[in-house]
Design a protein around this motif. Structure first.
Motif, PDB file in Angstrom:
ATOM      1  N   ASP A 136       0.835  -1.198   0.000  1.00 18.95           N
ATOM      2  CA  ASP A 136       0.000   0.000   0.000  1.00 18.95           C
ATOM      3  C   ASP A 136       0.873   1.252   0.000  1.00 18.95           C
ATOM      4  OD1 ASP A 136      -2.115  -1.706   0.103  1.00 18.95           O
ATOM      5  OD2 ASP A 136      -2.711  -1.214   2.161  1.00 18.95           O
ATOM      6  N   LEU A 137       0.428   2.272  -0.692  1.00 20.39           N
ATOM      7  CA  LEU A 137       1.187   3.528  -0.771  1.00 20.39           C
ATOM      8  C   LEU A 137       1.006   4.388   0.482  1.00 20.39           C
ATOM      9  CD1 LEU A 137       0.535   4.428  -4.485  1.00 20.39           C
ATOM     10  CD2 LEU A 137       2.586   3.431  -3.473  1.00 20.39           C
ATOM     11  N   THR A 138      -0.080   4.207   1.213  1.00 26.73           N
ATOM     12  CA  THR A 138      -0.319   5.037   2.404  1.00 26.73           C
ATOM     13  C   THR A 138      -0.016   4.305   3.659  1.00 26.73           C
ATOM     14  OG1 THR A 138      -2.633   4.376   2.417  1.00 26.73           O
ATOM     15  CG2 THR A 138      -2.071   6.447   1.313  1.00 26.73           C
TER      16      THR A 138
END
Length: 79
Positions: free
Chosen positions: A77-79
């Motif tokens: 996940d990027l966040t």
């Protein structure tokens, strides 16, 4: 493109040189993303559907399981 360039797997790293010319490539059920996978000779091949002539990644079943569990767990996940 030359026929010999289509769906060539990455070789080395202890992975077999699989013939992917007759592979049954599957896309996401949502149609989202550009990754396709195929189950070939006990291995899992992954390729970019927008560039099917580019090399495919080859996973062992254990590697694939770790990848899927990591993705489900949010490891990418990027966040």
């Amino acid at each position: 493109m030359a026929e010999s360039m289509i769906s060539q797997p990455l070789t080395g790293w202890g992975k077999p040189d699989l013939d992917l010319t007759e592979a049954d490539w599957q896309s996401s059920s949502r149609g989202a993303g550009d990754v396709q996978i195929a189950f070939v000779e006990g291995f899992i091949a992954m390729r970019n559907s927008e560039r099917p002539e580019s090399p495919s990644l080859i996973f062992t079943p254990d590697e694939w399981r770790a990848f899927v569990l990591g993705a489900r767990g949010g490891d990418f996940d990027l966040t």
